[in-house]
Motif scaffolding. Structure first.
Motif, mmCIF file in Angstrom:
data_model
loop_
_atom_site.group_PDB
_atom_site.id
_atom_site.type_symbol
_atom_site.label_atom_id
_atom_site.label_comp_id
_atom_site.label_asym_id
_atom_site.label_seq_id
_atom_site.Cartn_x
_atom_site.Cartn_y
_atom_site.Cartn_z
ATOM 1 N N GLU A 142 -5.536 -5.025 10.533
ATOM 2 C CA GLU A 142 -4.542 -3.968 10.738
ATOM 3 C C GLU A 142 -4.853 -3.220 12.035
ATOM 4 O O GLU A 142 -5.660 -2.278 12.028
ATOM 5 N N GLU A 168 -7.097 4.795 7.744
ATOM 6 C CA GLU A 168 -6.859 6.199 7.383
ATOM 7 C C GLU A 168 -8.081 6.785 6.671
ATOM 8 O O GLU A 168 -8.408 7.952 6.835
ATOM 9 N N LYS A 181 0.179 4.249 -0.370
ATOM 10 C CA LYS A 181 -0.480 5.452 0.179
ATOM 11 C C LYS A 181 -0.207 6.666 -0.735
ATOM 12 O O LYS A 181 -0.047 6.496 -1.941
ATOM 13 N N ALA A 211 -0.646 -0.114 15.221
ATOM 14 C CA ALA A 211 0.569 -0.675 14.607
ATOM 15 C C ALA A 211 0.873 -0.045 13.250
ATOM 16 O O ALA A 211 1.953 -0.249 12.701
ATOM 17 N N ILE A 212 -0.063 0.735 12.718
ATOM 18 C CA ILE A 212 0.124 1.269 11.367
ATOM 19 C C ILE A 212 1.061 2.465 11.382
ATOM 20 O O ILE A 212 0.779 3.487 12.032
ATOM 21 N N GLY A 213 2.186 2.305 10.709
ATOM 22 C CA GLY A 213 3.138 3.400 10.558
ATOM 23 C C GLY A 213 3.830 3.806 11.844
ATOM 24 O O GLY A 213 4.461 4.847 11.907
ATOM 25 N N HIS A 250 -9.689 1.009 4.956
ATOM 26 C CA HIS A 250 -8.425 1.303 5.646
ATOM 27 C C HIS A 250 -8.697 2.312 6.761
ATOM 28 O O HIS A 250 -9.500 3.228 6.591
ATOM 29 N N LEU A 299 -0.370 -6.846 4.364
ATOM 30 C CA LEU A 299 -0.617 -5.568 3.698
ATOM 31 C C LEU A 299 0.455 -4.620 4.235
ATOM 32 O O LEU A 299 0.496 -4.340 5.435
ATOM 33 N N ILE A 300 1.331 -4.188 3.346
ATOM 34 C CA ILE A 300 2.558 -3.519 3.755
ATOM 35 C C ILE A 300 2.513 -2.054 3.350
ATOM 36 O O ILE A 300 2.332 -1.751 2.167
ATOM 37 N N GLY A 301 2.718 -1.155 4.293
ATOM 38 C CA GLY A 301 2.729 0.273 3.988
ATOM 39 C C GLY A 301 4.139 0.759 3.723
ATOM 40 O O GLY A 301 4.708 0.562 2.647
ATOM 41 N N GLY A 302 4.743 1.386 4.726
ATOM 42 C CA GLY A 302 6.065 2.007 4.581
ATOM 43 C C GLY A 302 7.102 1.112 3.922
ATOM 44 O O GLY A 302 7.858 1.561 3.048
ATOM 45 N N GLY A 313 0.543 -3.648 9.484
ATOM 46 C CA GLY A 313 0.889 -2.741 10.577
ATOM 47 C C GLY A 313 2.352 -2.902 10.951
ATOM 48 O O GLY A 313 2.712 -3.844 11.650
ATOM 49 N N SER A 314 3.192 -2.001 10.395
ATOM 50 C CA SER A 314 4.637 -2.008 10.676
ATOM 51 C C SER A 314 5.305 -3.345 10.378
ATOM 52 O O SER A 314 6.231 -3.768 11.069
ATOM 53 N N CYS A 315 4.809 -4.006 9.358
ATOM 54 C CA CYS A 315 5.415 -5.268 8.936
ATOM 55 C C CYS A 315 6.642 -4.922 8.079
ATOM 56 O O CYS A 315 6.578 -4.044 7.222
ATOM 57 N N ASN A 353 0.862 -1.180 0.000
ATOM 58 C CA ASN A 353 0.000 0.000 0.000
ATOM 59 C C ASN A 353 0.904 1.237 0.000
ATOM 60 O O ASN A 353 1.453 1.604 1.028
HETATM 61 P P1 PGA Z 1 2.612 0.309 7.615
HETATM 62 O O1 PGA Z 1 1.168 0.502 6.959
HETATM 63 O O2 PGA Z 1 3.169 -0.986 7.093
HETATM 64 O O3 PGA Z 1 3.403 1.510 7.196
HETATM 65 O O4 PGA Z 1 2.399 0.242 9.101
HETATM 66 C C1 PGA Z 1 0.308 -0.586 6.735
HETATM 67 C C2 PGA Z 1 -0.981 -0.094 6.118
HETATM 68 O O5 PGA Z 1 -1.426 0.997 6.463
HETATM 69 O O6 PGA Z 1 -1.580 -0.775 5.267
#
Ligand code: PGA
Length: 251
Positions: free
Chosen positions: A168, A98, A11, A172-174, A96, A233-236, A213-215, A9
């Motif tokens: 998520e 956000e 973003k 834990a997200i970001g 999501h 589901l991977i963000g950063g 979430g911060s994976c 993801n």
């Molecule tokens: P993150 O985001 O890996 O940066 O914590 C995950 C997400 O919001 O899908």
């Protein structure tokens, strides 16, 4: 046997040039034999065509980060499910935290988005998860139950079968504070119990549930190895090709 999926993801990040570089690097690093998981990239809308062009090589699939709850017509600024489908988009992140938080997307809106996606053959990656105060108050199961029930349980079995769920935890997200593998396992198992109650065991066992979430490449293995965790589901960490591909290999 459930298919493992790792979805990035992106973003609201990257310029067009950076997006192209990232996809090229991901494709270079992925080679078919070593990529057992389905790899999905979810860029911002303007880069979707770029991504779907690259997806023709067959190594990656493309997801959108948002979708209109409406079918078509006078909805300035919206992008419909049929438009996404016509571009070769296969998945869409819906629900999501956000979007729930900053765009006030409630259960009614999310249900409409899920329905639109499924109507046009796009698989929702439906996000659920509790905030920190909710977890601290011991309400995490209740919150996730409400997200799953109100967002998805109106679907019939055939429709539900196409949905992917992403657990998520909002805290834990970001944040760098990932859930422990045990917390992820516990919640994934709880979600599967809810699905069993509503759709039966066969459907529950077939439902793909991702963790998000911060994976990152350091913690992915210990989370993905847990029973009931079908990828992430991977963000950063999806914004760096080597990091993202390394996570994909751990699924
Ligand atoms: P993150 O985001 O890996 O940066 O914590 C995950 C997400 O919001 O899908």
């Amino acid at each position: 046997m459930r298919r493992k999926i790792v979805a990035g993801n992106w973003k609201m990040n990257l310029t067009f040039q950076e997006a192209e570089e990232l996809i090229e690097e991901i494709l270079e690093l992925l080679d078919e034999e070593n990529a057992p998981a389905e790899v999905v990239v979810c860029p911002p809308y303007p880069y979707l065509e770029l991504a779907t062009d690259y997806s023709e090589e067959g190594m990656i699939k493309v997801g959108a980060q948002n979708i209109s709850p409406f079918d078509s017509g006078a909805y300035t600024g919206e992008v419909s499910a049929s438009m996404l489908k016509s571009m070769g988009v296969s998945y869409c992140i819906i629900g999501h935290s956000e979007r729930r938080k900053y765009f006030n997307e409630d259960d009614k809106m999310l249900t409409a988005k899920v329905n639109q996606a499924l109507k046009h053959g796009i698989r929702p990656i439906f996000c659920v998860g509790e905030s920190l105060p909710e977890r601290e108050a011991g309400r995490h199961f209740e919150v996730v139950r409400s997200h799953v029930r109100h967002g998805l349980f109106h679907l019939d079995t055939d429709e539900f079968h196409k949905v992917i769920i992403a657990y998520e935890p909002v805290w834990a997200i970001g944040t760098g504070a990932t859930a422990t593998p045990e917390q992820a396992e516990e919640m994934h198992s709880y979600i599967r119990t809810l699905i069993t109650e509503r759709y039966g065991e066969e459907i529950a066992e077939a439902t793909i549930i991702l963790y998000g979430g911060s994976c990152n490449s350091s913690n992915a293995s210990e989370i993905f190895i847990k029973k009931g965790v079908d990828g992430g589901l991977i963000g950063g960490a999806s914004l760096k090709a080597d990091e993202f591909v390394s996570i994909c290999r751990k699924a």
